[in-house]
Design a protein around this motif. Sequence first.
Motif, short mmCIF file in Angstrom:
data_model
loop_
_atom_site.label_atom_id
_atom_site.label_comp_id
_atom_site.label_asym_id
_atom_site.label_seq_id
_atom_site.Cartn_x
_atom_site.Cartn_y
_atom_site.Cartn_z
N UNK A 195 0.83 -1.21 0.00
CA UNK A 195 0.00 0.00 0.00
C UNK A 195 0.87 1.25 0.00
N UNK A 196 1.93 1.25 0.82
CA UNK A 196 2.82 2.40 0.85
C UNK A 196 3.53 2.63 -0.47
N UNK A 197 3.95 1.51 -1.13
CA UNK A 197 4.60 1.66 -2.42
C UNK A 197 3.66 2.23 -3.47
N UNK A 198 2.42 1.73 -3.51
CA UNK A 198 1.44 2.26 -4.47
C UNK A 198 1.13 3.73 -4.18
N UNK A 200 3.18 5.89 -2.80
CA UNK A 200 4.35 6.68 -3.23
C UNK A 200 4.34 6.91 -4.73
N UNK A 201 3.99 5.86 -5.49
CA UNK A 201 3.90 6.02 -6.95
C UNK A 201 2.83 7.06 -7.31
N UNK A 202 1.70 7.03 -6.61
CA UNK A 202 0.65 8.02 -6.89
C UNK A 202 1.11 9.44 -6.58
N UNK A 203 1.83 9.63 -5.47
CA UNK A 203 2.34 10.96 -5.12
C UNK A 203 3.32 11.45 -6.17
N UNK A 218 1.34 0.45 -15.12
CA UNK A 218 2.54 -0.38 -15.19
C UNK A 218 3.42 -0.18 -13.96
N UNK A 219 3.53 1.08 -13.50
CA UNK A 219 4.35 1.34 -12.32
C UNK A 219 3.77 0.68 -11.08
N UNK A 220 2.45 0.80 -10.91
CA UNK A 220 1.81 0.18 -9.74
C UNK A 220 1.94 -1.33 -9.80
#
Length: 511
Positions: A195-198, A200-203, A218-220
């Motif tokens: 959840x934290x990684x996703x 961070x990608x959104x931010x 693709x990044x998520x």
Amino acid sequence: MTGDDHHSDRARTGPDPAGFGPALAHHAWRLSGRIVAGVGQLLLWILTGLGTLLRPLAVHLTGRLTGGARRGPGGPGEGATAPLPRWLHAWGEVTGSWYFAPLTGLALTIAALAELAPRVQSPLSLAGGFAVASTLPLVWRREYLRPVAAVALGAFAASLLTGQLLLVTTTFAALYTLYALGRQLPRQSAGVLAVGGAATVAVVYLATSTLDDVPWPAAVIAVLAAIGLGDARRAVESAGRTEAEAEERTNETLTRLIAVQREQAVMRERASIARELHDVVAHSVSMIAVQAETAPYTMQDLSPEARAGYTEIARTAREALVEMRRLLSVLRADAKPEPESATTPQPRLDRLPDLIEQHRGAGGQADLRVHGDARSLSTTVELSAYRIVQEALTNARRHAPGAEVRVDLTFLPDRLAVRVVDDGASGSTRVLGRDDLVPRPPVPDEGPAGRTRLESSPAAGSGGHGLVGMRERATMLGGRFSAGPATEGGFLVEAELPLNREEPADGRAGR
């Protein structure tokens, strides 16, 4: 409007439009499904044909790589020298060594600087610092994974948020770090990390334009896949360790169970021998005591010294009887009594013909031969010889049904020799060992005679427990015992029972 008028109107206007639409849609749906199924079936036929054509080549290549197709003088061991297992083994040794993490971490750092060099004027820049901070900490990832991951992932996220160049090397290092964390963290922590990684990608997508060239799905997916693969690897390794531990516990339990069963079998055999010794020796010692006590009353002209001697003999016999019973009770303290009644007369050698007839009646073939000057021996010697022959016949009946058995009794001046041999007419011979006390599964083992004899188990109704019982009966009298494949085939049991008890030389019971 009448019914005839209604039918005439339908004939003029055609089918009802309200019912025609759904029917047409249903037929179109079925037709489209058949078209797709036909195309798919055609592709399956093509792929199946290609697979059939390429299968010999695939089998050949797989055999060359793995060694599975090799058949020759080397046998199954040839596969161990095949290229693929050899390469996998070498790679496993490298990845398991201490220097693997430092070498790969340094290699990633050098690769990141090399990738960054054409894009910036000097590596001593903010981008170079982020590149080194994102990769160099992986040198110590095995010893300090979580602090190292915090530094590497923090540096990578900071480089994205500050608009630095996106490098393939640092991206790979970040994804590998997520994979390593997913492999080590428990599932709940791995979920929080995902959840934290996703997030961070959104931010990063919302705050900067660093990842504009990469589609956000693709990044998520890359972040979630890295963590998911690590978690899956952790689950597989945990399951493997659990299975290995369960197998080890099972093996330990079976080992303890077999040890307990063997100990119980030995105790039962000792109890049987103790009972037989008590029945034979106790009777004789009791007779000595009774005769010594009654001698002064039946013999009138005894001197005082003779009367005192008889009294001492009776007292010593009584004490010996009490001590013997105490020692024998120790032997059979924890064992159950044998099924034979204590009042049943113990068999002697004069009952061997009946034993041979019983063996023949059970479908066996046996022949009894007596050599030397047959004479009456002590009860203990005759009982031990009888039990040895009885156990040997039982083993031959169980492990070599239909075999011809020859029993030889040789009366020598100082000992009685017992020899029981079968010709091994059916099955194969396996040497029965000292520890063959409990029933075991059949384990084929080719012996000199070419047939398999199962592990010895307690012989029901034979008064013994395999070779251990026969060996103990012989060594109890100071004799010798041996068992094994006969030179002419079959199985041979030999025992020598001294008429006067002697300690076996060097403490060895068998030959």
